[in-house]
Scaffold this motif. Structure first.
Motif, PDB file in Angstrom:
ATOM      1  N   LEU A 151     -12.614  34.877   5.861  1.00 32.63           N
ATOM      2  CA  LEU A 151     -12.692  34.029   7.044  1.00 32.63           C
ATOM      3  C   LEU A 151     -12.211  34.798   8.268  1.00 32.63           C
ATOM      4  O   LEU A 151     -11.267  35.579   8.203  1.00 32.63           O
ATOM      5  N   LEU A 152     -12.901  34.582   9.415  1.00 31.33           N
ATOM      6  CA  LEU A 152     -12.517  35.280  10.642  1.00 31.33           C
ATOM      7  C   LEU A 152     -11.166  34.811  11.149  1.00 31.33           C
ATOM      8  O   LEU A 152     -10.346  35.601  11.565  1.00 31.33           O
ATOM      9  N   VAL A 153     -10.978  33.530  11.192  1.00 33.06           N
ATOM     10  CA  VAL A 153      -9.699  32.966  11.623  1.00 33.06           C
ATOM     11  C   VAL A 153      -9.140  32.194  10.442  1.00 33.06           C
ATOM     12  O   VAL A 153      -9.712  31.190  10.031  1.00 33.06           O
ATOM     13  N   GLY A 199      -1.234  25.057   5.117  1.00 32.10           N
ATOM     14  CA  GLY A 199      -1.044  23.656   4.768  1.00 32.10           C
ATOM     15  C   GLY A 199      -1.949  22.687   5.474  1.00 32.10           C
ATOM     16  O   GLY A 199      -1.804  21.480   5.329  1.00 32.10           O
ATOM     17  N   SER A 200      -2.924  23.146   6.316  1.00 32.10           N
ATOM     18  CA  SER A 200      -3.781  22.200   7.032  1.00 32.10           C
ATOM     19  C   SER A 200      -4.898  21.701   6.141  1.00 32.10           C
ATOM     20  O   SER A 200      -5.288  20.545   6.217  1.00 32.10           O
ATOM     21  N   GLY A 201      -5.464  22.594   5.363  1.00 31.07           N
ATOM     22  CA  GLY A 201      -6.550  22.198   4.470  1.00 31.07           C
ATOM     23  C   GLY A 201      -7.868  21.972   5.188  1.00 31.07           C
ATOM     24  O   GLY A 201      -8.812  21.468   4.598  1.00 31.07           O
ATOM     25  N   LYS A 202      -7.978  22.322   6.479  1.00 36.65           N
ATOM     26  CA  LYS A 202      -9.220  22.119   7.219  1.00 36.65           C
ATOM     27  C   LYS A 202      -9.922  23.451   7.399  1.00 36.65           C
ATOM     28  O   LYS A 202      -9.296  24.491   7.585  1.00 36.65           O
ATOM     29  N   SER A 203     -11.247  23.390   7.390  1.00 33.66           N
ATOM     30  CA  SER A 203     -12.033  24.601   7.620  1.00 33.66           C
ATOM     31  C   SER A 203     -12.120  24.869   9.122  1.00 33.66           C
ATOM     32  O   SER A 203     -11.712  24.052   9.947  1.00 33.66           O
ATOM     33  N   LEU A 204     -12.656  26.016   9.475  1.00 38.25           N
ATOM     34  CA  LEU A 204     -12.809  26.388  10.879  1.00 38.25           C
ATOM     35  C   LEU A 204     -13.685  25.384  11.620  1.00 38.25           C
ATOM     36  O   LEU A 204     -13.383  24.975  12.742  1.00 38.25           O
ATOM     37  N   MET A 205     -14.772  24.955  11.042  1.00 39.62           N
ATOM     38  CA  MET A 205     -15.687  24.004  11.690  1.00 39.62           C
ATOM     39  C   MET A 205     -15.004  22.676  11.937  1.00 39.62           C
ATOM     40  O   MET A 205     -15.185  22.063  12.990  1.00 39.62           O
ATOM     41  N   GLU A 206     -14.209  22.215  11.013  1.00 42.14           N
ATOM     42  CA  GLU A 206     -13.502  20.950  11.196  1.00 42.14           C
ATOM     43  C   GLU A 206     -12.487  21.060  12.321  1.00 42.14           C
ATOM     44  O   GLU A 206     -12.307  20.130  13.111  1.00 42.14           O
TER      45      GLU A 206
END
Length: 136
Positions: free
Chosen positions: A3-5, A10-17
């Motif tokens: 992944l780029l970023v 602990g967030s569990g969210k993807s970059l798009m989200e």
């Protein structure tokens, strides 16, 4: 594939989200600006008050012109009717620092004015001002 970023721990969210979450305040701001300009546009639709002395009708008067053009060949200089042959001799001599002021009736066509301008140009008049009257 890496992944780029990387997501915050602990967030569990993807970059798009996360991008979608950050766009929500921007969308809200654009909506509020749209509402503001809609309301401001409605408030500005009130008519402006009349300016003082504008509603008083002006007395009709002839403009201060050197040459009055009433129709295609109906010209007058200082109240004297002239034609194409006597126009240049009736007008004062052309001066380099003085304009010839012409007042034309609204019914005069541009082709009639063009003929007059060519005659004046041949007579040595280089500075000509066409006086107009604002619509009321």
């Amino acid at each position: 594939m890496e992944l780029l970023v990387p997501p915050p721990p602990g967030s569990g969210k993807s970059l798009m989200e996360r991008v979608e979450d950050s766009l929500l305040p921007l969308i809200n701001l654009v909506f509020l600006l749209l509402m503001f300009f809609m309301v401001a546009g409605q408030m500005a639709a009130t008519p402006l008050p009349e300016l003082p002395n504008v509603s008083e009708p002006r007395s009709p008067q002839s403009p201060e012109a050197d040459l009055l053009v009433k129709s295609g060949t109906d010209w007058s200089v200082e109240g004297q009717s002239v034609n194409a042959d006597t126009l240049l001799s009736t007008l004062s001599e052309p001066e380099a620092n003085r304009e010839l002021r012409i007042a034309a009736d609204r019914t005069v066509t541009m082709s009639d004015l063009e003929r007059l301008f060519r005659l004046l140009e041949d007579g040595g008049y280089e500075n000509v001002i066409l006086l107009t009257e604002p619509r009321q």
